[in-house]
Design a protein around this motif. Structure first.
Motif, PDB file in Angstrom:
ATOM      1  N   PHE A  19     -31.236  22.190  26.148  1.00 45.64           N
ATOM      2  CA  PHE A  19     -31.720  21.978  24.777  1.00 45.64           C
ATOM      3  C   PHE A  19     -31.142  20.706  24.138  1.00 45.64           C
ATOM      4  O   PHE A  19     -31.888  19.877  23.616  1.00 45.64           O
ATOM      5  CB  PHE A  19     -31.401  23.192  23.898  1.00 45.64           C
ATOM      6  N   PRO A  20     -29.787  20.532  24.158  1.00 42.05           N
ATOM      7  CA  PRO A  20     -29.230  19.348  23.482  1.00 42.05           C
ATOM      8  C   PRO A  20     -29.747  18.046  24.089  1.00 42.05           C
ATOM      9  O   PRO A  20     -30.091  17.108  23.363  1.00 42.05           O
ATOM     10  CB  PRO A  20     -27.716  19.477  23.703  1.00 42.05           C
ATOM     11  N   SER A  21     -29.844  18.019  25.427  1.00 37.42           N
ATOM     12  CA  SER A  21     -30.298  16.780  26.079  1.00 37.42           C
ATOM     13  C   SER A  21     -31.737  16.465  25.683  1.00 37.42           C
ATOM     14  O   SER A  21     -32.058  15.316  25.352  1.00 37.42           O
ATOM     15  CB  SER A  21     -30.221  16.920  27.596  1.00 37.42           C
ATOM     16  N   LEU A  22     -32.605  17.471  25.734  1.00 32.85           N
ATOM     17  CA  LEU A  22     -34.007  17.225  25.383  1.00 32.85           C
ATOM     18  C   LEU A  22     -34.142  16.822  23.923  1.00 32.85           C
ATOM     19  O   LEU A  22     -34.883  15.889  23.579  1.00 32.85           O
ATOM     20  CB  LEU A  22     -34.844  18.486  25.646  1.00 32.85           C
ATOM     21  N   TYR A  23     -33.402  17.527  23.062  1.00 26.94           N
ATOM     22  CA  TYR A  23     -33.466  17.229  21.624  1.00 26.94           C
ATOM     23  C   TYR A  23     -33.054  15.776  21.380  1.00 26.94           C
ATOM     24  O   TYR A  23     -33.749  15.021  20.693  1.00 26.94           O
ATOM     25  CB  TYR A  23     -32.545  18.180  20.862  1.00 26.94           C
ATOM     26  N   LEU A  24     -31.960  15.399  21.980  1.00 35.62           N
ATOM     27  CA  LEU A  24     -31.421  14.054  21.776  1.00 35.62           C
ATOM     28  C   LEU A  24     -32.353  12.989  22.361  1.00 35.62           C
ATOM     29  O   LEU A  24     -32.611  11.949  21.723  1.00 35.62           O
ATOM     30  CB  LEU A  24     -30.042  13.950  22.426  1.00 35.62           C
ATOM     31  N   ALA A  25     -32.892  13.269  23.542  1.00 38.74           N
ATOM     32  CA  ALA A  25     -33.776  12.285  24.198  1.00 38.74           C
ATOM     33  C   ALA A  25     -34.987  11.984  23.309  1.00 38.74           C
ATOM     34  O   ALA A  25     -35.350  10.814  23.116  1.00 38.74           O
ATOM     35  CB  ALA A  25     -34.218  12.810  25.548  1.00 38.74           C
ATOM     36  N   GLY A  26     -35.582  13.045  22.762  1.00 41.98           N
ATOM     37  CA  GLY A  26     -36.764  12.850  21.889  1.00 41.98           C
ATOM     38  C   GLY A  26     -36.392  12.109  20.630  1.00 41.98           C
ATOM     39  O   GLY A  26     -37.128  11.219  20.161  1.00 41.98           O
ATOM     40  N   LEU A  27     -35.244  12.460  20.072  1.00 39.79           N
ATOM     41  CA  LEU A  27     -34.812  11.838  18.818  1.00 39.79           C
ATOM     42  C   LEU A  27     -34.534  10.346  19.016  1.00 39.79           C
ATOM     43  O   LEU A  27     -34.901   9.511  18.165  1.00 39.79           O
ATOM     44  CB  LEU A  27     -33.548  12.554  18.317  1.00 39.79           C
ATOM     45  N   ILE A  28     -33.918  10.031  20.138  1.00 39.69           N
ATOM     46  CA  ILE A  28     -33.608   8.620  20.421  1.00 39.69           C
ATOM     47  C   ILE A  28     -34.904   7.798  20.483  1.00 39.69           C
ATOM     48  O   ILE A  28     -34.994   6.711  19.918  1.00 39.69           O
ATOM     49  CB  ILE A  28     -32.792   8.501  21.737  1.00 39.69           C
ATOM     50  N   ASP A  29     -35.919   8.353  21.142  1.00 34.86           N
ATOM     51  CA  ASP A  29     -37.217   7.651  21.223  1.00 34.86           C
ATOM     52  C   ASP A  29     -37.758   7.350  19.829  1.00 34.86           C
ATOM     53  O   ASP A  29     -38.231   6.249  19.541  1.00 34.86           O
ATOM     54  CB  ASP A  29     -38.235   8.513  21.969  1.00 34.86           C
ATOM     55  N   LEU A  30     -37.697   8.373  18.972  1.00 37.60           N
ATOM     56  CA  LEU A  30     -38.237   8.203  17.614  1.00 37.60           C
ATOM     57  C   LEU A  30     -37.457   7.135  16.847  1.00 37.60           C
ATOM     58  O   LEU A  30     -38.045   6.293  16.160  1.00 37.60           O
ATOM     59  CB  LEU A  30     -38.178   9.534  16.851  1.00 37.60           C
ATOM     60  N   ILE A  31     -36.139   7.189  16.981  1.00 38.55           N
ATOM     61  CA  ILE A  31     -35.307   6.209  16.264  1.00 38.55           C
ATOM     62  C   ILE A  31     -35.625   4.795  16.746  1.00 38.55           C
ATOM     63  O   ILE A  31     -35.788   3.873  15.940  1.00 38.55           O
ATOM     64  CB  ILE A  31     -33.807   6.544  16.435  1.00 38.55           C
ATOM     65  N   ILE A  32     -35.757   4.652  18.053  1.00 38.69           N
ATOM     66  CA  ILE A  32     -36.084   3.318  18.595  1.00 38.69           C
ATOM     67  C   ILE A  32     -37.402   2.832  18.011  1.00 38.69           C
ATOM     68  O   ILE A  32     -37.517   1.696  17.553  1.00 38.69           O
ATOM     69  CB  ILE A  32     -36.168   3.358  20.149  1.00 38.69           C
TER      70      ILE A  32
END
Lengths: 332, 469
Positions: free
Chosen positions: B152-165
């Motif tokens: 969960f944390p990895s997937l959550y973070l991966a998606g969030l990073i994409d959005l921030i970029i």
């Protein structure tokens, strides 16, 4: 830093008398007609605008009006001549935001996701006074200038004309001494014209100068203390609205009757010193010279001719007629 | 009600009129993202018995990982759509519409506004993304898949990073671009670049690996992929550029793109003559706008026609394949397409592959080892020739199910019963046809072209408004 700059400038602004000083100004832009030499859109423009005044820049070409105001607001460069703003010269860097000039040329300055009152509150938030008091004041102002019906309307639903009027209202709260309202292509309805007139008065009352471009003579008459006429790139007239009306509007009487042509036929030989113009059912009687003919005398002549016109009124002297007269005189 | 919003609270509201409405809208958007992810997951499930299970197991497997993996991508794509639609209010383009001009004149500080805008968009995006993420996880709970919270944390973070970029890139680009249309293309282009970068730097192989994603550290492991450090560097540079540029452009007043369009009278031509060179440049008289509209019209109509034709042709092919019956197989230039709905010929032919058989004439030779299409008792079979005896062909399947008796399916076939010889297969087309036969496929390939055919005018007009304003 910004605040400091403003504080330094403010006392200067208060002593400023001349807001715009143009001398022999000509534009870079040219009209280009095939087979002819290019002609400058603006040529040898001289204009002095002081504060607090409200100016209506009138013209036959929207481009000439618009360009003149753009040059005046430091938006566009010019080819030759001088243009001094607020007695401080003219920036070499164009379009840069100037403390003393507030320029409006379109409806995009507002945020669509607010209503009018909300936006005005948002825009004036940095202008001191408590929110409750300020909102009350602004709302009352909106009602008094006739913008009550749109005061709570979301800006997204306003027309572009309504939007620019709301923007103009914001300028009254700004610290700029020179407000340039450059939307001569817009058509304002009665409600908005009245609002503009009120805002113009408010701007003047606050010691600022409003300069607006318009092809609407009624709007100029309603809102402006001064007017200028640009035609074929040149400044044909500049002065007060009052002076313009009294000097150039030569129409004495306006008669409205289905038999207007017959009335004209009868009256023309009787009153050779007067000029008669027929506009549909309207007969305009004007006095080319400076004789000051008594309207009563004309009335008596009409009655003696056997006519009883349905409507007959002494011309209140309008900007429209005055400019039409200028057009005739200059053969424009 | 007393209106006393700060610039930050105004930005937090984004495109909505009131704070409460905007919060509700945001929650609804988050739930919508979750539901769309679920819809994609369900749409993909009928395709499990195809090449897709091998190609993209991270989406096809029945697990929390699949639904959340889909969610982080759906959230990115739909957020990008949202950015494109609301570009003028979300990014610094509003400076070029002079919204800031008015505020700066009214005493607002541009630097504060820059930080407020960035922070507000980041916060609202995180808010929407987080709600959507947990809503998707919540919905997956009802599917009774085994819960592995480690990824969960990895997937959550991966998606969030994409959005921030994407936010930072779009923000920065908005300080450079001159028109909204250009900016929209740039956002779409940046998104494609981001995907390419992730693939090239091996980031996708971590993202798609369920085991690797159970350890958050793996995302940051440079040995596995240098994507995150690269992304951090890109974001830092873009933030700096963004702030400097936004500060710089907020010092100016901007003239509308249309120039003097609508101001000049018909036939009037105005040129700007450079005093130094004496060269003239024509100022707008509506021609540029008209030309752009014409190009758009031609491009959109061509695209629509192509799309509708492609969809209709594809449907016709599928109908033909589906309708092909025994003895009346549909053939295209001597090739019979056949959807193989069995695993009896694995690994040569997999379940749901689109198989091509070369149509044979009576005097064509059939050899041992070839896979043939034949009929027996009004049933079509695909089997391999294992022997030829007295003009009769012995055939058998390649793959017997476990525990079944090998050789039980051996048959003897007449030459006349043989329709074609195996010449190749396409696993992806097989998956596509399988998808076209699902309800989602029907919608996509039949309903959408039909809608486009009847409503192309309003759709084109709306798109034109969006892209040409």
């Amino acid at each position: 830093m910004k605040r400091t700059v403003r504080r330094q400038l403010e006392p200067g602004f208060n002593t400023v008398e001349t807001v715009v000083f143009m001398e022999g100004l000509s534009s870079i832009e040219h009209y280009h007609t095939r087979g002819e030499r290019p002609r400058r859109v603006l040529e040898n423009i001289n204009l002095v605008i002081k504060r607090p005044e409200s100016w209506g820049i009138y013209g036959r070409s929207l481009l000439e009006i618009k360009l003149l105001l753009e040059v005046m607001a430091n938006i566009k460069p010019y080819h030759a001549g001088r243009c001094i703003l607020v007695e401080r010269g003219m920036m070499r860097n164009k379009r840069v935001i100037l403390e003393h000039v507030f320029y409006i040329c379109g409806p995009t300055m507002l945020y669509d996701n607010m209503n009018v009152l909300e936006f005005l509150m948002f825009a004036t938030a940095k202008r001191g006074s408590g929110a409750v008091y300020r909102q009350e004041q602004i709302f009352e102002l909106l009602l008094s200038i006739g913008l009550g019906p749109i005061s709570l309307t979301p800006i997204a639903r306003l027309t572009r004309e309504e939007k620019v009027v709301v923007t103009l209202l914001v300028t009254a709260y700004s610290e700029s001494v020179m407000i340039v309202f450059n939307v001569p292509e817009y058509r304002f309805n009665r409600m908005l014209s009245t609002a503009i007139a009120h805002i113009a008065a408010l701007i003047k009352e606050r010691g600022k100068t409003l300069i607006m471009g318009s092809k609407d003579c009624r709007l100029i008459e309603k809102s402006c203390s001064h007017t200028a006429y640009v035609a074929e790139g040149r400044m044909i007239y500049q002065g007060t609205v009052e002076e313009l009306r009294l000097t150039y509007d030569k129409i004495l009487l306006i008669i409205e009757d289905p038999e207007a042509p017959q009335i004209m036929e009868r009256l023309a030989p009787r009153l050779p010193e007067l000029h008669f113009t027929l506009k549909g059912r309207r007969l305009l009687i004007s006095e080319p010279g400076e004789d000051n003919t008594d309207p009563h005398l004309i009335y008596e002549n009409i009655i003696r001719s056997g006519f009883a016109p349905r409507s007959m009124k002494v011309n209140p002297k309008t900007v429209q007629n005055a400019y039409e007269e200028i057009d005739r005189q200059y053969d424009l | 009600m007393i209106y006393k919003h700060s610039y930050f609270s105004k930005e937090l509201r984004q495109g909505y009129t009131e704070n409460i409405v905007s919060s509700k809208q945001r929650v609804v958007f988050a739930l919508f993202l979750g539901l769309i992810s679920f819809a994609v997951f369900f749409a993909a499930q009928p395709l499990r018995e195809s090449v897709l299970l091998e190609a993209i197991p991270q989406i096809m497997q029945p697990s929390y990982f699949s639904t959340l993996y889909i969610y982080i991508h759906v959230a990115l794509v739909l957020n990008i759509f949202y950015y494109i639609l609301n570009y003028d209010s979300l990014f610094f383009y509003e400076i070029k519409q002079n919204s800031w001009y008015l505020l700066v004149k009214m005493g607002y500080n541009p630097l504060t506004m820059i930080f407020s805008k960035l922070t507000a968009l980041l916060l609202s995006t995180i808010f929407v993304y987080t709600i959507g993420f947990f809503f998707t996880a919540f919905m997956t709970y009802f599917l009774k898949y085994s819960l592995i919270p480690a990824y969960f944390p990895s997937l959550y973070l991966a998606g969030l990073i994409d959005l921030i970029i994407m936010i930072i890139i779009s923000m920065t680009l908005s300080t450079f671009v001159k028109s909204i249309t250009g900016a929209r293309y740039f956002i779409a282009f940046s998104f494609i670049l981001l995907i390419i970068l992730k693939i090239k730097l091996g980031y996708y192989s971590i993202l798609s690996n369920r085991v690797a994603m159970q350890n958050l550290y793996n995302l940051f492991d440079i040995g596995r992929s240098p994507f995150l450090p690269a992304a951090a560097a890109i974001v830092s540079v873009f933030i700096l550029v963004c702030i400097v540029m936004a500060r710089n452009i907020s010092k100016y007043y901007y003239l509308p793109d249309t120039g003097y369009d609508g101001i000049l009278t018909p036939g009037e031509r105005v040129v700007l003559i450079d005093p130094k060179t004496g060269r003239g440049r024509a100022l707008g008289n509506g021609k540029r706008q008209a030309r752009r509209r014409k190009i758009f019209d031609v491009a959109s109509v061509s695209f629509l026609i192509l799309f509708i034709l492609a969809a209709l042709s594809f449907n016709l092919v599928i109908l033909a394949i589906n309708a092909s019956t025994l003895g009346r197989e549909v053939s295209f230039r001597g090739t019979i397409p056949y959807i193989f709905k069995s695993s009896t010929m694995e690994p040569e032919i997999m379940l749901n592959d689109l198989v091509y058989f070369k149509q044979i004439e009576p005097d064509d030779k059939v050899e041992v080892g070839q896979i043939i299409l034949f009929e027996e008792h009004y049933v079509t079979y695909v089997e391999r020739v294992i022997g030829i005896e007295k003009g009769l062909y012995r055939v058998d399947i390649d793959n017997y199910p476990p525990l079944s008796e090998t050789g039980a399916m051996i048959k003897t076939v007449d030459r006349e019963a043989i329709r074609g010889i195996y010449s190749g297969r396409n696993r992806w087309l097989g998956a596509l046809i399988l998808f076209a036969n699902t309800i989602f496929g029907r919608l996509l390939f039949l309903l959408i072209p039909a809608i486009l055919l009847f409503y192309h005018r309003p759709i084109t007009e709306r798109t034109k408004q969006l892209w040409l304003n």
